[in-house]
Design a protein around this motif. Structure first.
Motif, PDB file in Angstrom:
ATOM      1  N   ALA A  21      -2.018   5.580   4.794  1.00  0.00           N
ATOM      2  CA  ALA A  21      -2.242   5.424   3.726  1.00  0.00           C
ATOM      3  C   ALA A  21      -3.505   6.099   2.817  1.00  0.00           C
ATOM      4  CB  ALA A  21      -1.737   4.342   2.768  1.00  0.00           C
ATOM      5  N   TYR A  22      -4.161   5.412   3.588  1.00  0.00           N
ATOM      6  CA  TYR A  22      -5.685   5.941   3.317  1.00  0.00           C
ATOM      7  C   TYR A  22      -5.814   7.754   3.423  1.00  0.00           C
ATOM      8  CZ  TYR A  22     -10.396   6.468   3.773  1.00  0.00           C
ATOM      9  OH  TYR A  22     -12.206   6.933   3.528  1.00  0.00           O
ATOM     10  N   ALA A  23      -4.825   8.437   4.107  1.00  0.00           N
ATOM     11  CA  ALA A  23      -4.902  10.211   4.391  1.00  0.00           C
ATOM     12  C   ALA A  23      -4.473  10.410   3.369  1.00  0.00           C
ATOM     13  CB  ALA A  23      -4.568  10.037   6.117  1.00  0.00           C
ATOM     14  N   VAL A  24      -3.186   9.769   3.198  1.00  0.00           N
ATOM     15  CA  VAL A  24      -2.223  10.205   2.135  1.00  0.00           C
ATOM     16  C   VAL A  24      -3.200  10.600   0.441  1.00  0.00           C
ATOM     17  CG1 VAL A  24      -0.304  10.257   0.840  1.00  0.00           C
ATOM     18  CG2 VAL A  24      -0.413   9.866   3.579  1.00  0.00           C
ATOM     19  N   TYR A  25      -4.061   9.032   0.710  1.00  0.00           N
ATOM     20  CA  TYR A  25      -5.101   8.378  -0.556  1.00  0.00           C
ATOM     21  C   TYR A  25      -5.464   9.861  -0.712  1.00  0.00           C
ATOM     22  CZ  TYR A  25      -7.416   6.942  -4.470  1.00  0.00           C
ATOM     23  OH  TYR A  25      -8.172   6.579  -5.739  1.00  0.00           O
ATOM     24  N   ILE A  54      -5.037  -0.689  -7.971  1.00  0.00           N
ATOM     25  CA  ILE A  54      -3.567  -1.652  -7.199  1.00  0.00           C
ATOM     26  C   ILE A  54      -4.360  -1.824  -5.975  1.00  0.00           C
ATOM     27  CG2 ILE A  54      -2.849  -0.313  -6.467  1.00  0.00           C
ATOM     28  CD1 ILE A  54      -0.241  -2.929  -6.345  1.00  0.00           C
ATOM     29  N   PHE A  55      -5.647  -0.673  -5.655  1.00  0.00           N
ATOM     30  CA  PHE A  55      -5.434  -0.539  -4.075  1.00  0.00           C
ATOM     31  C   PHE A  55      -6.665  -1.613  -3.955  1.00  0.00           C
ATOM     32  CE2 PHE A  55      -3.166   3.370  -4.592  1.00  0.00           C
ATOM     33  CZ  PHE A  55      -2.304   2.797  -3.465  1.00  0.00           C
ATOM     34  N   ARG A  59       0.627  -0.895  -0.570  1.00  0.00           N
ATOM     35  CA  ARG A  59       0.304  -0.006   0.066  1.00  0.00           C
ATOM     36  C   ARG A  59       1.121   1.420   0.381  1.00  0.00           C
ATOM     37  NH1 ARG A  59      -4.239  -0.237   4.400  1.00  0.00           N
ATOM     38  NH2 ARG A  59      -5.156   1.968   3.577  1.00  0.00           N
ATOM     39  N   ILE A  60       1.848   1.437   0.798  1.00  0.00           N
ATOM     40  CA  ILE A  60       2.901   1.655   0.570  1.00  0.00           C
ATOM     41  C   ILE A  60       3.090   2.906  -0.413  1.00  0.00           C
ATOM     42  CG2 ILE A  60       4.514   3.696   1.582  1.00  0.00           C
ATOM     43  CD1 ILE A  60       4.010   1.887   4.294  1.00  0.00           C
ATOM     44  N   ILE A  61       4.016   1.466  -0.817  1.00  0.00           N
ATOM     45  CA  ILE A  61       4.799   1.504  -2.507  1.00  0.00           C
ATOM     46  C   ILE A  61       3.105   2.052  -3.386  1.00  0.00           C
ATOM     47  CG2 ILE A  61       5.936   0.617  -4.351  1.00  0.00           C
ATOM     48  CD1 ILE A  61       7.253  -1.291  -1.815  1.00  0.00           C
ATOM     49  N   GLY A  62       2.684   1.685  -3.243  1.00  0.00           N
ATOM     50  CA  GLY A  62       1.732   2.046  -4.897  1.00  0.00           C
ATOM     51  C   GLY A  62       1.333   3.463  -4.021  1.00  0.00           C
ATOM     52  N   MET A  63       1.103   3.919  -2.439  1.00  0.00           N
ATOM     53  CA  MET A  63       0.833   5.705  -3.171  1.00  0.00           C
ATOM     54  C   MET A  63       1.379   6.150  -2.929  1.00  0.00           C
ATOM     55  SD  MET A  63      -1.530   7.832  -1.662  1.00  0.00           S
ATOM     56  CE  MET A  63      -2.071   6.044  -1.354  1.00  0.00           C
TER      57      MET A  63
END
Length: 335
Positions: free
Chosen positions: A274-278, A49-50, A9-13
């Motif tokens: 990751a959710y908050a960043v997204y 990907i998420f 998730r981190i890499i994808g974000m």
């Protein structure tokens, strides 16, 4: 076995943030030669990907008998989303004297209501996410749990029939109600969900194979993205890429079981942000760039892009801490 998924998730974000900073530099100021344009988009994962990750995690939750499934999933999504929307409204009013339109209340429902003015500009993914939760909720009940995998296979068959026999081939960014269930975007959720059961029951444990599988999946995604880059999204693309995502997820989970190291857990814990960043990354970069260009008349460059990245991470971290607190409180209340 979730820390490897969190790292993914981190890499994808980070990849999605990288792409969108470059995109907004071009959209706002027609800049196309920054460090955020140096890596071609085909080397970056997209938001799809998420969906695979969500499919995997929801299968895990259903498998362990996650109580109050739909209520807790809604409470996981909406509180922080509504906070992010409030931030968006406030920023646009303070900086640009803009007020939300009359369709704001429809937008924040995250229901498939069509083309309205969404405040964060990434809501289309959340619409599919909420739809996925609603569709699979019946299988969170113990009496229906054993039918979840057969349902996923039937659902996939329905999507294929709708695509190839009924001609429902449009890629819906904002799907209408009647197209949500049969949209071929759901293939990502389905393959991600099935990957959980593959990872659970797969006993093969020779780690070089899983490393090779990740490399092969990444190479396949990049090569096919280059080949199909001028085509609109279609079934062959999303099916291929979703299978590559599923193979990557299974391989990462098996590698985590083989290599249990503290740094995996340490890095994986950051995946909770990751959710908050997204939620906020497109808002922050769009507002910041627009403010610099339209208020000050500046030309965007690498310095401004790096500042935008810093702001995204700072706001994402702050909102992520709040998100974690809200989530933990609600989890205690409804578990």
């Amino acid at each position: 076995m979730m820390y490897s998924i969190q790292i993914l998730r981190i890499i994808g974000m980070l990849m999605v943030v990288y792409i969108h900073i470059g995109v907004y530099m071009t959209l706002v100021n027609n800049v196309g030669n920054s460090i955020f344009h140096a890596i071609p988009e085909i080397f970056m994962c997209k938001a799809f990907i998420f969906f695979s990750i969500s499919g995997f995690i929801m299968s895990f939750l259903i498998d362990i008998g996650y109580k109050n499934f739909l209520v807790r999933r809604m409470l996981r999504v909406y509180p922080t989303f509504l906070i992010a929307c409030t931030i968006a409204i406030a920023l646009r009013y303070i900086l640009f004297d803009q007020l939300p339109g009359h369709d704001m209340f429809l937008a924040v429902t995250l229901l498939p209501v069509g083309f309205v003015d969404y405040p964060l500009k990434i809501e289309w993914t959340l619409i599919y996410e909420i739809g996925y939760y609603i569709i699979i909720t019946p299988f969170s009940f113990s009496k229906l749990r054993r039918y979840f995998v057969p349902f996923l296979l039937v659902w996939a068959a329905v999507i294929f029939i709708a695509y190839y026999a009924s001609g429902i081939t449009t890629f819906y960014v904002l799907p209408p109600w009647k197209r949500l269930f049969v949209s071929f975007v759901n293939i990502y959720f389905i393959t991600g969900a099935l990957s959980y059961y593959v990872a659970k029951h797969l006993r093969f444990d020779w780690w070089p194979i899983y490393v090779a599988a990740i490399i092969a999946s990444a190479a396949t995604t990049v090569i096919t993205s280059e080949i199909w880059k001028l085509e609109p999204y279609n079934m062959k693309q999303l099916l291929t890429w979703s299978l590559c995502s599923a193979v990557t997820i299974v391989s990462l989970v098996k590698l985590e079981n083989h290599f249990k190291t503290p740094w995996i857990k340490a890095i994986g814990q950051w995946g909770d942000y990751a959710y908050a960043v997204y939620l906020t990354h497109a808002l922050i970069v769009g507002v910041f760039f627009s403010w610099l260009v339209y208020h000050f008349g500046w030309t965007l460059d690498n310095r401004h892009a790096l500042i935008a990245l810093g702001l995204i991470l700072l706001v994402g971290y702050g909102l992520g801490r709040l998100d974690a607190s809200i989530h933990n409180y609600l989890k205690r209340k409804f578990s």
